[in-house]
Design an enzyme around this catalytic site. Structure first.
Site, mmCIF file in Angstrom:
data_model
loop_
_atom_site.group_PDB
_atom_site.id
_atom_site.type_symbol
_atom_site.label_atom_id
_atom_site.label_comp_id
_atom_site.label_asym_id
_atom_site.label_seq_id
_atom_site.Cartn_x
_atom_site.Cartn_y
_atom_site.Cartn_z
ATOM 1 C CE LYS A 169 -4.376 -1.771 1.688
ATOM 2 N NZ LYS A 169 -4.945 -2.161 2.820
ATOM 3 C CE LYS B 272 -5.675 -8.464 -1.546
ATOM 4 N NZ LYS B 272 -5.874 -8.348 -0.285
ATOM 5 C CE LYS C 230 -13.415 -3.991 -0.104
ATOM 6 N NZ LYS C 230 -13.981 -4.340 1.146
HETATM 7 P P1 TYM Z 1 -10.611 -7.285 4.385
HETATM 8 O O1 TYM Z 1 -11.665 -6.020 4.754
HETATM 9 O O2 TYM Z 1 -9.566 -6.630 3.144
HETATM 10 O O3 TYM Z 1 -11.167 -8.473 3.712
HETATM 11 C C1 TYM Z 1 -11.980 -9.089 4.521
HETATM 12 C C2 TYM Z 1 -11.794 -10.575 4.674
HETATM 13 O O4 TYM Z 1 -11.891 -11.129 3.149
HETATM 14 C C3 TYM Z 1 -10.728 -11.785 2.864
HETATM 15 N N1 TYM Z 1 -10.290 -11.710 1.470
HETATM 16 C C4 TYM Z 1 -10.119 -12.506 0.498
HETATM 17 N N2 TYM Z 1 -10.206 -13.819 0.726
HETATM 18 C C5 TYM Z 1 -9.804 -14.696 -0.289
HETATM 19 N N3 TYM Z 1 -9.729 -14.146 -1.783
HETATM 20 C C6 TYM Z 1 -9.650 -12.886 -1.686
HETATM 21 N N4 TYM Z 1 -9.545 -12.192 -3.100
HETATM 22 C C7 TYM Z 1 -9.838 -11.960 -0.684
HETATM 23 N N5 TYM Z 1 -9.790 -10.405 -0.228
HETATM 24 C C8 TYM Z 1 -10.300 -10.450 0.781
HETATM 25 C C9 TYM Z 1 -9.582 -11.273 3.618
HETATM 26 O O5 TYM Z 1 -8.595 -12.047 3.948
HETATM 27 C C10 TYM Z 1 -10.306 -10.868 4.959
HETATM 28 O O6 TYM Z 1 -10.266 -12.347 5.733
HETATM 29 N N6 TYM Z 1 -7.173 -6.428 8.043
HETATM 30 C C11 TYM Z 1 -8.327 -7.078 7.528
HETATM 31 C C12 TYM Z 1 -9.713 -6.778 8.355
HETATM 32 C C13 TYM Z 1 -9.455 -6.989 9.921
HETATM 33 C C14 TYM Z 1 -9.332 -8.301 10.754
HETATM 34 C C15 TYM Z 1 -9.415 -7.964 11.889
HETATM 35 C C16 TYM Z 1 -9.555 -9.395 10.169
HETATM 36 C C17 TYM Z 1 -9.134 -5.988 10.868
HETATM 37 N N7 TYM Z 1 -9.080 -6.686 12.112
HETATM 38 C C18 TYM Z 1 -9.304 -8.770 13.035
HETATM 39 C C19 TYM Z 1 -9.592 -10.623 11.212
HETATM 40 C C20 TYM Z 1 -9.495 -10.287 12.666
HETATM 41 C C21 TYM Z 1 -8.875 -6.589 6.215
HETATM 42 O O7 TYM Z 1 -8.430 -5.629 5.756
HETATM 43 O O8 TYM Z 1 -9.744 -7.463 5.522
#
Ligand code: TYM
Length: 329
Positions: free
Chosen positions: A115, A195, A198
């Site tokens: 990022k 991957k 959005k």
């Molecule tokens: P975020 O909001 O980017 O994504 C939410 C969840 O979706 C999964 N994910 C995917 N899995 C498979 N293939 C993909 N292309 C894909 N894109 C997204 C992510 O792995 C995630 O599980 N940092 C985290 C949010 C967070 C969090 C937490 C997660 C904040 N605090 C505590 C677990 C525990 C994030 O940005 O996810």
């Protein structure tokens, strides 16, 4: 104070619409896990501030995600569903953890490097300390399991390291949480660039109507070596084929595999079948989400009761932390 024991915590950022990658990689597991475990799921709106979203867009995206939570089958009677910012302890605990975390560990985080790119000196500090807040999200509930996609595994390793360090310095308070990956831990984007996400606009929104699903799937990148209709394809390198594995029945997947290899099935038909199966699978979710748009109170009530439960658990952990580190309790 008597509080419930939390087994599972996970979170998702309200930075736009939930997509098929989020669903297959994480959300679908969340629903399955609530059957047998005590689960807490949050919309991480504090994390979203690192991207400085428009305030109205943040409010809308948070509400929309809560709607998706209910629409996919998360049950607010079982699982606590809440907004991260409604539980003040997350940010407090993150501060304590920041004081235990060497900068070098955060500089190694691949998501930060992706990022920030070459702009490391200019990005906001929140983006840098983001994984520490994520560790606090999990550890404040002393959750042991964290269902996430593969891109979060490194952040989970850091959370484990932070738990270990805290326990070493101040006495054992935290379990070491583990990432739980589904077989769809890394869903590729439709443009074949990495991957699904959005921010790269290579995604299929979870609530997309059938026409939009068809439109997006039609443009998806397939096997780059299959130039003509009559060329045999290689399903193992084709992203459309791998998505069939998540949306089409087993027998259909086998037929598609053979058809692709022998060139009996062209990409146009293969994509049409995928779009149809995906649209059918996602239709009930979209319909429930649309119905909830007319009942915003149900969504708000679910979030309010989830936040109450989360605050109660968080308060107990935070009291233990304050005591352990020498702050007044
Ligand atoms: P975020 O909001 O980017 O994504 C939410 C969840 O979706 C999964 N994910 C995917 N899995 C498979 N293939 C993909 N292309 C894909 N894109 C997204 C992510 O792995 C995630 O599980 N940092 C985290 C949010 C967070 C969090 C937490 C997660 C904040 N605090 C505590 C677990 C525990 C994030 O940005 O996810």
């Amino acid at each position: 104070m008597e509080t419930e024991k939390v087994d599972v915590l996970s979170g998702i950022q309200p930075t736009g619409e939930a997509h098929v990658g989020n669903y297959l990689g994480a959300l679908k597991q969340w629903v399955e896990m609530q059957e047998a475990r005590r689960c807490f799921y949050c919309i991480v709106d504090l994390h979203a501030l690192t991207t400085q979203p428009d305030p109205e867009a943040l409010r809308r995206a948070s509400f929309d995600l809560a709607r998706v939570f209910l629409a996919i089958g998360l049950d607010p009677e079982r699982s606590a569903l809440f907004l991260q910012s409604e539980v003040p302890g997350h940010a407090d605990l993150a501060w304590v953890f920041q004081c235990l975390t060497p900068m070098g560990e955060l500089q190694r985080m691949t998501q930060f490097k992706d990022k920030a790119g070459a702009q490391q000196g200019k990005v906001n500090v929140g983006l840098f300390t983001y994984p520490v807040l994520q560790a606090a999200d999990i550890l404040i509930y002393r959750a042991r399991e964290v269902p996430v996609g593969e891109d979060q595994v490194q952040h989970l390793e850091l959370a484990r390291e932070i738990a270990r360090r805290f326990n070493r310095v101040y006495g054992k308070l935290f379990p070491e949480p583990r990432a739980r990956l589904s077989r769809a831990a890394r869903i590729q984007g439709l443009d074949g660039s990495g991957k699904m996400s959005k921010s790269r606009n290579n995604h299929i929104p979870l609530l997309a109507p059938p026409e939009e699903i068809h439109k997006r799937v039609r443009k998806a990148v397939t096997d780059p070596q299959r130039l003509r209709r009559d060329d045999p394809g290689r399903p193992e390198v084709c992203n459309v084929f791998s998505l069939h594995g998540h949306f089409s029945p087993e027998a259909t997947v086998r037929e598609i595999e053979e058809g692709c290899r022998s060139a009996a099935l062209g990409c146009v038909d293969c994509k049409r079948m995928l779009a149809e199966n995906m649209a059918a699978a996602l239709a009930p979710i979209r319909e429930r989400a649309e119905a909830l748009d007319r009942e915003p109170e149900r969504v708000r009530e679910a979030l309010a009761s989830g936040a109450r439960r989360a605050r109660a658990v968080a308060a107990v952990t935070l009291e233990g932390v304050r005591d352990a580190v020498g702050l007044p309790v």
